[in-house]
Design a protein around this motif. Structure first.
Motif, mmCIF file in Angstrom:
data_model
loop_
_atom_site.group_PDB
_atom_site.id
_atom_site.type_symbol
_atom_site.label_atom_id
_atom_site.label_comp_id
_atom_site.label_asym_id
_atom_site.label_seq_id
_atom_site.Cartn_x
_atom_site.Cartn_y
_atom_site.Cartn_z
ATOM 1 N N ARG A 1 2.327 2.107 -3.346
ATOM 2 C CA ARG A 1 1.369 2.716 -4.284
ATOM 3 C C ARG A 1 0.968 4.131 -3.888
ATOM 4 N NH1 ARG A 1 -1.146 -2.363 -3.390
ATOM 5 N NH2 ARG A 1 -2.709 -1.303 -2.098
ATOM 6 N N LEU A 2 1.343 4.548 -2.696
ATOM 7 C CA LEU A 2 0.885 5.834 -2.169
ATOM 8 C C LEU A 2 1.358 7.000 -3.023
ATOM 9 C CD1 LEU A 2 -0.571 7.145 0.326
ATOM 10 C CD2 LEU A 2 1.720 7.406 1.314
ATOM 11 N N THR A 3 0.451 7.907 -3.327
ATOM 12 C CA THR A 3 0.796 9.145 -4.019
ATOM 13 C C THR A 3 0.342 10.323 -3.150
ATOM 14 O OG1 THR A 3 -1.308 9.396 -5.209
ATOM 15 C CG2 THR A 3 0.382 8.008 -6.237
ATOM 16 N N ALA B 1 0.833 -1.208 0.000
ATOM 17 C CA ALA B 1 0.000 0.000 0.000
ATOM 18 C C ALA B 1 0.865 1.253 0.000
ATOM 19 C CB ALA B 1 -0.927 -0.017 1.215
ATOM 20 N N LEU B 2 1.941 1.245 0.772
ATOM 21 C CA LEU B 2 2.838 2.407 0.813
ATOM 22 C C LEU B 2 3.582 2.577 -0.507
ATOM 23 C CD1 LEU B 2 4.306 2.105 4.420
ATOM 24 C CD2 LEU B 2 2.493 3.632 3.597
ATOM 25 N N ASP C 1 -3.340 11.016 -2.756
ATOM 26 C CA ASP C 1 -4.134 10.140 -1.896
ATOM 27 C C ASP C 1 -4.464 10.784 -0.555
ATOM 28 O OD1 ASP C 1 -4.179 8.036 -3.749
ATOM 29 O OD2 ASP C 1 -2.284 7.220 -3.008
ATOM 30 N N LEU D 1 -8.466 6.898 3.194
ATOM 31 C CA LEU D 1 -7.394 5.953 2.900
ATOM 32 C C LEU D 1 -7.270 4.921 4.016
ATOM 33 C CD1 LEU D 1 -4.955 5.382 0.956
ATOM 34 C CD2 LEU D 1 -3.610 6.846 2.460
#
Length: 252
Positions: A80-82, A77-78, A85, A104
């Motif tokens: 993919r974090l932008t 998940a981290l 988000d 989130l």
């Protein structure tokens, strides 16, 4: 002939395997990447905490794992974090409203309430009205994590019940205010901010501090550095398990 006595050397891995232990993770802005890398290495080697606690970045990782999210799933998940988000500027006592961060967390967390976590969890927050640390062990998990991560100036305060809260690291930077007595592994994030004093390593009976040095420094505009910090923390922790504990400390 004089017999020489050799003092037994206890490595971090030995100490963790001896008996049940708790895990506390410190505040440290976007250091949830480093905490996740450290935790993933511990679990991969079979060292599973029996309770967890944290402030700010440490509260996020402790809370997600205690709720039942695997370290691997959190790392994914981290990765993919932008910034989009969680980036939601709005008028108020801070730059970001925190609504995107809340959404989130709620999409990520396997359970909604702290008391439903798979292992006991304590989250440190700063009670703005009382000007003291409060430790949350029941109630809305996403709100508790968001409150503990609500850095003043960056996020609006988080209201839980009728009280506003900010970052747990304001007064409890180590995240150990709610930790019961006993064996505790503390993952220490040393601040390198030029405007903030370095975080002292807490001292208490049966506490071992793990310090991973020279990790990439991440932030909302340096998320790629966070992903590198996660990988570096994982590798450093694997090395740390074979290092001796000296004065309650393992430094890598």
């Amino acid at each position: 002939m004089i017999a020489l006595r050799c003092r037994a050397v206890t490595t971090l891995g030995d100490w963790l395997a001896e008996a049940p232990f708790g895990l506390a993770m410190s505040s440290g802005f976007f250091s949830f990447y480093a905490h996740t890398g450290m935790l993933s290495a511990l679990l991969a080697e079979g060292h599973v905490p029996v309770h967890a606690a944290g402030s700010s970045a440490g509260a996020l990782v402790a809370g997600a794992w205690a709720a039942g999210l695997s370290a691997e799933a959190l790392a994914e998940a981290l990765a993919r974090l932008t910034r989009a988000d969680f980036w939601d500027p709005a008028p108020g006592a801070g730059l970001l409203a925190g609504r995107r961060f809340d959404a989130l967390l709620r999409a990520l967390l396997p359970v909604a309430a702290i008391e439903r976590c798979a292992v006991p969890l304590a989250i440190s927050v700063f009670d703005i009205l009382a000007r003291r640390t409060a430790v949350l062990t029941r109630g809305d998990l996403a709100a508790a994590i968001r409150a503990s991560c609500a850095v003043p100036g960056m996020f609006h305060p988080v209201w839980i019940g009728r009280r506003p809260y900010w970052d747990g690291g304001i007064l409890d930077r180590p995240g150990i205010a709610g930790v019961p007595p006993g064996r505790l592994l503390f993952h220490h994030i040393a601040s390198r901010s030029p405007w903030r004093a370095a975080l002292p390593i807490p001292r208490r009976r049966e506490l071992v501090a793990l310090v991973l040095e020279d990790l990439p420094r991440s932030g909302p505009f340096r998320l790629e550095a966070g992903r590198r910090a996660l990988a570096a923390a994982r590798e450093a922790t694997l090395r740390a398990l074979a290092r001796p504990i000296e004065g309650g400390l393992v430094r890598v």
